[in-house]
Design an enzyme around this catalytic site. Structure first.
Site, PDB file in Angstrom:
ATOM      1  N   GLU A   7      -9.720  -3.002  -6.186  1.00 37.58           N
ATOM      2  CA  GLU A   7      -9.585  -3.015  -4.721  1.00 37.58           C
ATOM      3  C   GLU A   7      -9.703  -4.450  -4.186  1.00 37.58           C
ATOM      4  O   GLU A   7      -8.971  -4.832  -3.277  1.00 37.58           O
ATOM      5  CB  GLU A   7     -10.645  -2.116  -4.061  1.00 37.58           C
ATOM      6  CG  GLU A   7     -10.403  -0.617  -4.256  1.00 37.58           C
ATOM      7  CD  GLU A   7      -9.225  -0.076  -3.439  1.00 37.58           C
ATOM      8  OE1 GLU A   7      -8.802  -0.722  -2.463  1.00 37.58           O
ATOM      9  OE2 GLU A   7      -8.714   1.006  -3.801  1.00 37.58           O
ATOM     10  N   ASP A  20       0.821  -1.213   0.000  1.00 37.03           N
ATOM     11  CA  ASP A  20       0.000   0.000   0.000  1.00 37.03           C
ATOM     12  C   ASP A  20       0.852   1.258   0.000  1.00 37.03           C
ATOM     13  O   ASP A  20       0.468   2.270  -0.572  1.00 37.03           O
ATOM     14  CB  ASP A  20      -0.989   0.000   1.177  1.00 37.03           C
ATOM     15  CG  ASP A  20      -2.270   0.758   0.832  1.00 37.03           C
ATOM     16  OD1 ASP A  20      -2.750   0.608  -0.313  1.00 37.03           O
ATOM     17  OD2 ASP A  20      -2.775   1.519   1.672  1.00 37.03           O
ATOM     18  N   GLU A  30     -11.235   6.104  -2.464  1.00 36.66           N
ATOM     19  CA  GLU A  30     -11.269   6.526  -1.059  1.00 36.66           C
ATOM     20  C   GLU A  30     -12.380   5.822  -0.275  1.00 36.66           C
ATOM     21  O   GLU A  30     -12.181   5.403   0.860  1.00 36.66           O
ATOM     22  CB  GLU A  30     -11.456   8.046  -0.955  1.00 36.66           C
ATOM     23  CG  GLU A  30     -10.333   8.862  -1.599  1.00 36.66           C
ATOM     24  CD  GLU A  30      -9.014   8.802  -0.838  1.00 36.66           C
ATOM     25  OE1 GLU A  30      -8.560   7.687  -0.516  1.00 36.66           O
ATOM     26  OE2 GLU A  30      -8.442   9.875  -0.583  1.00 36.66           O
ATOM     27  N   GLU A  68       0.235  10.936   5.248  1.00 35.80           N
ATOM     28  CA  GLU A  68       0.072   9.494   5.137  1.00 35.80           C
ATOM     29  C   GLU A  68       1.384   8.806   4.762  1.00 35.80           C
ATOM     30  O   GLU A  68       1.706   7.745   5.287  1.00 35.80           O
ATOM     31  CB  GLU A  68      -0.999   9.199   4.087  1.00 35.80           C
ATOM     32  CG  GLU A  68      -1.501   7.783   4.123  1.00 35.80           C
ATOM     33  CD  GLU A  68      -2.769   7.640   3.298  1.00 35.80           C
ATOM     34  OE1 GLU A  68      -3.748   8.348   3.597  1.00 35.80           O
ATOM     35  OE2 GLU A  68      -2.765   6.835   2.355  1.00 35.80           O
TER      36      GLU A  68
HETATM   37  C1  LIG Z   1      -5.269   0.277  -2.626  1.00 31.45           C
HETATM   38  C2  LIG Z   1      -5.688   1.500  -1.873  1.00 31.45           C
HETATM   39  N1  LIG Z   1      -6.896   2.029  -2.107  1.00 31.45           N
HETATM   40  C3  LIG Z   1      -7.292   3.140  -1.436  1.00 31.45           C
HETATM   41  C4  LIG Z   1      -6.476   3.746  -0.518  1.00 31.45           C
HETATM   42  C5  LIG Z   1      -6.963   4.939   0.257  1.00 31.45           C
HETATM   43  N2  LIG Z   1      -6.477   6.164  -0.249  1.00 31.45           N
HETATM   44  C6  LIG Z   1      -5.357   6.729   0.232  1.00 31.45           C
HETATM   45  O1  LIG Z   1      -4.678   6.298   1.091  1.00 31.45           O
HETATM   46  C7  LIG Z   1      -5.210   3.172  -0.304  1.00 31.45           C
HETATM   47  N3  LIG Z   1      -4.341   3.671   0.587  1.00 31.45           N
HETATM   48  N4  LIG Z   1      -4.858   2.033  -0.982  1.00 31.45           N
END
Ligand SMILES: Cc1ncc(CNC=O)c(N)n1
Length: 220
Positions: free
Chosen positions: A210, A47, A140, A88
């Protein structure tokens, strides 16, 4: 009475695939406290790489918003999102240290690369603001809803993962996602049928990526 937005219609229509993203076995395993530390570490490392690629994507959405004359408030919301991404990335580095992960040695896995390729395509100037914004919201909101379920009453999330879940599961992030959703709905009201269709296809594609991203984390 308030009209129901297009995004709400999509969420209902595509409920099974949306739920497979927000209630994925990886998320359920965090929520019930059975998650394996190697799964969590895989997710964290991958991530971090994803978020690094996500930053230029969000910047491209910001540029598109700036070029539209009717969306001055959108710019502020998106810029706020970019500001949190700065935080972040620092958080990822701190968290990686805690879990003994060498971020410089992390190699992106196929699912991650595929997802980042999708983001790259959406950065093109051929992709309109409405479609790009829809993708941004979808990215998000899946995280928001997934992690919110890990911090709600009755969840058994291990204490060392609470901070992670709070990052995307907190109320502020929820409100931010609602702002994004309203922005998308406002744009879709004025969009052509063709644009609305494109946005729906992109929404689905994000949700599917996702799911793959979670699969990658729990499958290792
Ligand atoms: C794979 C994925 N999708 C959404 C997010 C959330 N957005 C930012 O952090 C994230 N971190 N990773």
């Amino acid at each position: 009475m308030q009209e129901i937005g297009k995004t709400e219609i999509w969420l209902r229509k595509h409920c099974p695939v949306y739920n497979s993203a927000t209630k994925h076995p990886f998320i359920l395993s965090i929520r019930d406290g059975t998650v394996e530390s190697h799964s969590f570490k895989t997710w964290l490392a991958q991530d971090y790489l994803f978020v690094r690629e996500f930053v230029p994507f969000v910047a491209s959405v910001l540029i598109k918003a700036c070029k539209e004359s009717d969306v001055s408030d959108d710019v502020e919301v998106i810029l706020g999102g970019i500001a949190s991404l700065n935080d972040e990335l620092s958080w990822f580095k701190k968290e990686a240290k805690k879990w003994d992960i060498q971020l410089s040695e992390v190699v992106p896995q196929k699912e991650n690369k595929d997802y980042c390729r999708l983001l790259g395509g959406l950065m093109s100037s051929d992709v309109g603001y409405t479609v790009a914004l829809t993708a941004f919201w979808a990215i998000e909101v899946v995280y928001q809803e997934s992690f919110a379920s890990c911090v709600e009453e009755g969840s058994k999330t291990p204490v060392e993962l609470k901070e992670t879940c709070e990052r995307w599961g907190n109320e502020g992030f929820g409100q931010y996602c609602q702002s994004l959703q309203k922005m998308v709905d406002r744009r879709l009201l004025k969009a052509s049928d063709e644009e609305v269709k494109k946005a729906e296809v992109v929404f689905l594609s994000i949700v599917e990526h996702e799911v793959e991203f979670w699969n990658m984390s729990s499958g290792n």
